[in-house]
Design a protein around this motif. Sequence first.
Motif, PDB file in Angstrom:
ATOM      1  N   TYR A  72     -31.488  47.459 -10.986  1.00  0.00           N
ATOM      2  CA  TYR A  72     -32.261  47.099 -12.027  1.00  0.00           C
ATOM      3  C   TYR A  72     -32.985  48.112 -12.569  1.00  0.00           C
ATOM      4  N   GLU A  73     -33.245  49.157 -11.596  1.00  0.00           N
ATOM      5  CA  GLU A  73     -34.095  50.483 -12.208  1.00  0.00           C
ATOM      6  C   GLU A  73     -33.083  51.119 -13.393  1.00  0.00           C
ATOM      7  N   THR A  74     -31.875  51.289 -12.858  1.00  0.00           N
ATOM      8  CA  THR A  74     -30.879  52.048 -14.105  1.00  0.00           C
ATOM      9  C   THR A  74     -30.595  51.111 -15.143  1.00  0.00           C
ATOM     10  N   ILE A  75     -30.364  50.198 -15.269  1.00  0.00           N
ATOM     11  CA  ILE A  75     -30.172  49.359 -16.451  1.00  0.00           C
ATOM     12  C   ILE A  75     -31.500  49.398 -17.287  1.00  0.00           C
ATOM     13  N   ASP A  76     -32.604  49.146 -16.833  1.00  0.00           N
ATOM     14  CA  ASP A  76     -33.844  49.309 -17.520  1.00  0.00           C
ATOM     15  C   ASP A  76     -34.159  50.597 -18.167  1.00  0.00           C
ATOM     16  N   LYS A  77     -33.868  51.795 -17.353  1.00  0.00           N
ATOM     17  CA  LYS A  77     -34.057  52.785 -17.831  1.00  0.00           C
ATOM     18  C   LYS A  77     -33.095  53.250 -18.839  1.00  0.00           C
ATOM     19  N   MET A  78     -31.724  52.947 -18.670  1.00  0.00           N
ATOM     20  CA  MET A  78     -30.524  53.323 -19.740  1.00  0.00           C
ATOM     21  C   MET A  78     -31.092  52.558 -20.964  1.00  0.00           C
ATOM     22  N   GLY A  79     -31.637  51.490 -20.919  1.00  0.00           N
ATOM     23  CA  GLY A  79     -31.799  50.481 -22.265  1.00  0.00           C
ATOM     24  C   GLY A  79     -30.534  49.955 -22.803  1.00  0.00           C
ATOM     25  N   ASN A  95     -17.418  51.422 -23.033  1.00  0.00           N
ATOM     26  CA  ASN A  95     -18.860  51.887 -23.744  1.00  0.00           C
ATOM     27  C   ASN A  95     -20.120  51.551 -23.295  1.00  0.00           C
ATOM     28  N   TRP A  96     -20.350  51.310 -22.111  1.00  0.00           N
ATOM     29  CA  TRP A  96     -21.629  51.551 -21.585  1.00  0.00           C
ATOM     30  C   TRP A  96     -22.197  52.845 -21.296  1.00  0.00           C
ATOM     31  N   HIS A  97     -22.896  53.247 -22.450  1.00  0.00           N
ATOM     32  CA  HIS A  97     -23.524  54.540 -22.318  1.00  0.00           C
ATOM     33  C   HIS A  97     -22.544  55.722 -22.186  1.00  0.00           C
ATOM     34  N   GLY A  98     -21.258  55.512 -22.538  1.00  0.00           N
ATOM     35  CA  GLY A  98     -20.331  56.614 -22.442  1.00  0.00           C
ATOM     36  C   GLY A  98     -19.318  56.495 -21.177  1.00  0.00           C
ATOM     37  N   TYR A  99     -19.452  55.021 -20.614  1.00  0.00           N
ATOM     38  CA  TYR A  99     -18.593  55.010 -19.441  1.00  0.00           C
ATOM     39  C   TYR A  99     -18.043  53.463 -19.504  1.00  0.00           C
ATOM     40  N   LYS A 100     -16.774  53.713 -18.754  1.00  0.00           N
ATOM     41  CA  LYS A 100     -15.930  52.279 -18.423  1.00  0.00           C
ATOM     42  C   LYS A 100     -16.479  51.784 -17.042  1.00  0.00           C
ATOM     43  N   LYS A 151     -24.603  36.168 -17.498  1.00  0.00           N
ATOM     44  CA  LYS A 151     -25.891  36.824 -17.462  1.00  0.00           C
ATOM     45  C   LYS A 151     -25.991  38.354 -16.804  1.00  0.00           C
ATOM     46  N   PHE A 152     -25.109  38.609 -16.139  1.00  0.00           N
ATOM     47  CA  PHE A 152     -24.897  40.098 -15.695  1.00  0.00           C
ATOM     48  C   PHE A 152     -24.687  41.009 -16.777  1.00  0.00           C
ATOM     49  N   ILE A 153     -23.729  40.407 -17.740  1.00  0.00           N
ATOM     50  CA  ILE A 153     -23.174  41.171 -18.898  1.00  0.00           C
ATOM     51  C   ILE A 153     -24.500  41.198 -19.935  1.00  0.00           C
ATOM     52  N   GLU A 154     -25.167  40.261 -20.060  1.00  0.00           N
ATOM     53  CA  GLU A 154     -26.294  40.227 -21.086  1.00  0.00           C
ATOM     54  C   GLU A 154     -27.174  41.128 -20.663  1.00  0.00           C
ATOM     55  N   ALA A 155     -27.541  41.001 -19.493  1.00  0.00           N
ATOM     56  CA  ALA A 155     -28.515  42.013 -18.965  1.00  0.00           C
ATOM     57  C   ALA A 155     -28.029  43.484 -18.959  1.00  0.00           C
ATOM     58  N   VAL A 156     -27.025  43.979 -18.570  1.00  0.00           N
ATOM     59  CA  VAL A 156     -26.368  45.121 -19.063  1.00  0.00           C
ATOM     60  C   VAL A 156     -26.420  45.516 -20.320  1.00  0.00           C
ATOM     61  N   LYS A 157     -25.898  44.597 -21.294  1.00  0.00           N
ATOM     62  CA  LYS A 157     -25.667  45.038 -22.562  1.00  0.00           C
ATOM     63  C   LYS A 157     -27.301  45.321 -23.366  1.00  0.00           C
ATOM     64  N   ASN A 158     -28.225  44.331 -23.019  1.00  0.00           N
ATOM     65  CA  ASN A 158     -29.384  44.349 -23.700  1.00  0.00           C
ATOM     66  C   ASN A 158     -30.468  45.467 -22.803  1.00  0.00           C
ATOM     67  N   GLY A 159     -29.923  46.174 -21.666  1.00  0.00           N
ATOM     68  CA  GLY A 159     -30.692  47.252 -20.776  1.00  0.00           C
ATOM     69  C   GLY A 159     -31.860  46.335 -20.124  1.00  0.00           C
TER      70      GLY A 159
END
Length: 124
Positions: free
Chosen positions: A58-65, A93-98, A17-25
């Motif tokens: 939470y704010e960061t992943i929502d902002k990054m999308g 490959n999370w917005h240019g990061y590992k 679920k953590f991965i799903e949230a990060v992947k989908n922003g």
Amino acid sequence: MRDDIKEFNAVEAVAGKFIEAVKNGNSEIVKPYFYEKAVFFGQLNEKEYQAGSIQLFYETIDKMGACNDDYIARTDVLALEKTIAVVRVIEDNWHGYKFTDILNLNKINGEWKIVAKVYDTLNL
């Protein structure tokens, strides 16, 4: 004595679920799996430290999308002892990061909850 495999699967599902949230922003996907007073600490670009309430995460992943299609991740359950677990999540490959995330979980009222997130990053 080793814990039952169903407990490993339950912990791995929380990490999923953590991965799903990060992947989908979308932090709403993972919020139910964090303890309300969870904390995080990490290092960005080998120099900037971030720490505090999980709300900033939470704010960061929502902002990054949402991530691009080249985002990949995997989980490893590193330890599980009765009511505590440690999971490593590695992401490329999370917005240019590992990212390497260590999630500490506790079984609270019969449910696995992330109580702390510690991370490290590298630019791609």
